[in-house]
Scaffold this active site. Structure first.
Site, PDB file in Angstrom:
ATOM      1  N   GLU A   1     -53.328 -56.545  34.786  1.00  0.00           N
ATOM      2  CA  GLU A   1     -53.886 -57.892  34.989  1.00  0.00           C
ATOM      3  C   GLU A   1     -54.928 -58.092  33.903  1.00  0.00           C
ATOM      4  O   GLU A   1     -56.080 -57.718  34.066  1.00  0.00           O
ATOM      5  CB  GLU A   1     -54.552 -58.003  36.361  1.00  0.00           C
ATOM      6  CG  GLU A   1     -53.639 -57.810  37.544  1.00  0.00           C
ATOM      7  CD  GLU A   1     -52.712 -58.985  37.773  1.00  0.00           C
ATOM      8  OE1 GLU A   1     -52.887 -60.048  37.127  1.00  0.00           O
ATOM      9  OE2 GLU A   1     -51.796 -58.840  38.596  1.00  0.00           O
TER      10      GLU A   1
ATOM     11  N   CYS B   1     -60.707 -64.409  35.581  1.00  0.00           N
ATOM     12  CA  CYS B   1     -59.599 -64.400  34.625  1.00  0.00           C
ATOM     13  C   CYS B   1     -58.806 -65.689  34.763  1.00  0.00           C
ATOM     14  O   CYS B   1     -58.075 -66.067  33.858  1.00  0.00           O
ATOM     15  CB  CYS B   1     -58.728 -63.158  34.787  1.00  0.00           C
ATOM     16  SG  CYS B   1     -58.203 -62.874  36.436  1.00  0.00           S
TER      17      CYS B   1
HETATM   18  C1  UN1 Z   1     -59.743 -62.307  38.668  1.00  0.00           C
HETATM   19  O1  UN1 Z   1     -60.405 -63.168  38.087  1.00  0.00           O
HETATM   20  O2  UN1 Z   1     -59.663 -61.143  38.202  1.00  0.00           O
HETATM   21  O3  UN1 Z   1     -57.352 -66.824  41.701  1.00  0.00           O
HETATM   22  C2  UN1 Z   1     -59.072 -62.530  39.965  1.00  0.00           C
HETATM   23  C3  UN1 Z   1     -58.538 -66.480  41.660  1.00  0.00           C
HETATM   24  C4  UN1 Z   1     -58.973 -65.346  42.549  1.00  0.00           C
HETATM   25  C5  UN1 Z   1     -58.725 -64.031  41.895  1.00  0.00           C
HETATM   26  C6  UN1 Z   1     -59.234 -63.918  40.496  1.00  0.00           C
HETATM   27  N1  UN1 Z   1     -58.247 -65.433  43.778  1.00  0.00           N
HETATM   28  O4  UN1 Z   1     -59.369 -67.046  40.963  1.00  0.00           O
END
Ligand code: UN1
Length: 508
Positions: free
Chosen positions: A265, A299
């Site tokens: 990820e 992210c």
């Molecule tokens: C991340 O930023 O690593 O969709 C995960 C989202 C959250 C998860 C983010 N449920 O923004």
């Protein structure tokens, strides 16, 4: 001070001290460096965690391997029952744990609590899944043969997670790994070390109460050295890594060299497209959460905004007005929407990004400054106006910088959405069914997450979470993501007493 009091009350509620051991494998230990973590809103030291030495990790992997061997024989619904107890234990501590996330990571309290909720949600999902790890029965071409697909546990899953979601991302990996019959060894970010210890304490208590080996939820706190050792070690059957594209590439190559499995990820560079037929009010509110929420450190944060030329000017006006009302400050204070950046290095990256915008022909439409009069790592949520292909626009800067770009037709906007290296999340605001279905179809967004009329961030746990290209291709959380934590076996059983060969081959 009152924040020092909040810290001590929070640590106490979670069974933590100002100094904590950072290794758990049934026993708590730690022979590596002592690392202090800092409240990014105040600069105050929160507490310290003694990390894993190489020897600690080796011993932890030994314990986890052993624990996995017994756990794989426990029926999956019984494993689900343990995850259900963990879910309840986490839910009982949701307030102090959410507060610790706010203190240590720097996100606002509702988001801190929200990410513990995300763990609770995936645990619920995992409990149900523990009765649904279904295989397949496949028609055999041979008489008297039965062909089926079985899912068996992998063994040990190593989870390397990032500072920005110090609870939820581990939660996705841990809850699914456990019901799938694996032991988990976790290395969280060393800047959110107290949160890792707090979560592990909650899980350890459940395991120990049930007479199960604590090593099923092992913790090996550490930095890049420990992460690298996990990537290299054959005993770690799957390495689930969340972090930057650059580090992820190294992890993937290291794991591939030994033919281990990896789940990646990595970076995102997510865009929202607002068409001229969009509900503007909805779009403005969505972008506020998507670009400023978590101070731009998800992210899934929106970093690029493509605005149709018909609505561009009025939209920017609305956006500037909305940004003007955002309160930046202590994430534990009610009414604050934007907390600090996590580290001083992130502030420097923000400044560098702003300088690059200016150097590459862009302008700052709103914000652009470091709030250096404040004690913590605060910056202004920023809006730029710049060309879609400026190099700075193609880079993931983990800060609240939103690049706005004007477009005249939707095909061009989709092309720009897809032209960056990353491929995590994307969203289109429109009321046209034709545009919606084109957007989610083969010639639409190339991302793993393709939204309509909602932000790019804040995904629910029920869907598969992850992205294409430099985002790494992994999928976590819902849908069939659980299959990555198991190995697929094609099993053919001959009950015919004869030996008909496939493809009609005669061999006698
Ligand atoms: C991340 O930023 O690593 O969709 C995960 C989202 C959250 C998860 C983010 N449920 O923004």
């Amino acid at each position: 001070t009152s924040t020092a009091r909040t810290t001590s009350v929070t640590l106490k509620a979670l069974g933590l001290d100002s100094y904590n051991l950072g290794v758990y494998n049934g026993e708590w230990s730690g022979n590596g460096d002592v690392v202090e973590t800092v409240n990014p809103a105040t600069g105050e030291v929160l507490g310290a965690v003694q990390q894993a030495s190489g020897k600690d990790l080796d011993h932890t992997l030994q314990c986890a391997t052993k624990a996995a061997k017994m756990w794989r024989e426990v029926p999956a619904p019984k494993r689900g029952e343990i995850v259900r107890q963990m879910r309840n234990a986490l839910s009982d501590k949701i307030e102090p744990l959410g507060r610790l996330v706010a203190l240590e990571m720097g996100k606002i309290l509702p988001e801190g609590i929200g990410e513990v909720q995300e763990y609770v949600d995936i645990a619920d999902y995992a409990v149900g899944l523990s009765r649904m790890l279904n295989g397949k029965v496949i028609p055999s071409e041979r008489p008297g043969h039965m062909m089926m697909e079985m899912w068996n546990p992998l063994g040990v899953v190593g989870v390397i997670s990032a500072f920005n979601f110090p609870v939820a991302v581990y939660g996705w990996n841990s809850a699914l790994s456990l019901v799938c019959g694996n032991a988990v060894v976790w290395k969280g970010a060393s800047t959110t070390g107290l949160t890792s210890v707090a979560v592990t304490k909650i899980l350890a208590e459940v395991l120990e109460k049930n007479g199960l080996p604590g090593a099923l939820c092992s913790l090996a706190s550490g930095g890049a050295d420990i992460g690298n050792m996990m990537a290299k070690d054959k005993r770690v059957n799957l390495v689930s890594f969340t972090g930057s594209t650059n580090v992820g590439r190294k992890v993937a190559l290291t794991v591939q060299e030994r033919f281990g499995k990896s789940l990646l990820e990595l970076g995102g560079n997510n865009a929202i497209i607002v068409h001229n037929d969009a509900d503007i009010d909805l779009a403005v509110r969505s972008i506020l959460f998507a670009a400023v929420g978590t101070a731009g450190q998800r992210c899934t944060t929106t970093r690029r905004l493509f605005l149709h030329e018909d609505i561009h000017d009025t939209f920017i006006e609305r956006l500037i007005k909305a940004y003007g009302q955002i309160r930046v400050g202590n994430p534990l204070e009610a009414g604050i929407l934007c907390g600090p950046l996590h580290t001083k290095a992130a502030v420097a990256a923000f400044q560098e990004g702003i300088a690059d915008v200016k150097a590459q022909g862009g302008t700052i439409v709103h914000g652009g400054n470091v709030l250096s009069h404040m004690a913590g790592n605060f910056v202004e949520p920023t809006i730029t106006s710049i060309s879609h292909d400026a190099p700075v626009v193609h880079r993931e800067i983990f800060a609240p910088i939103l690049h706005t770009i004007k477009f005249s037709n939707i095909d061009e906007a989709i092309e720009w959405n897809n032209e960056v290296g990353q491929g995590l999340s994307s969203s289109l605001f429109t009321t046209s069914p034709e545009r919606i279905f084109n957007w989610i179809g083969p010639s639409g967004s190339d991302c793993g997450i393709v939204n309509v009329n909602i932000p790019t961030n804040g995904a629910e746990i029920g869907g598969a979470f992850g992205g294409e290209k430099e985002t790494g291709g992994g999928r976590e959380s819902g849908s069939t993501a659980w299959q990555q934590y198991m190995r697929r076996q094609t099993c053919t059983v001959n009950y015919s007493g004869m030996l008909p060969l496939a493809q009609g081959i005669k061999f006698e």
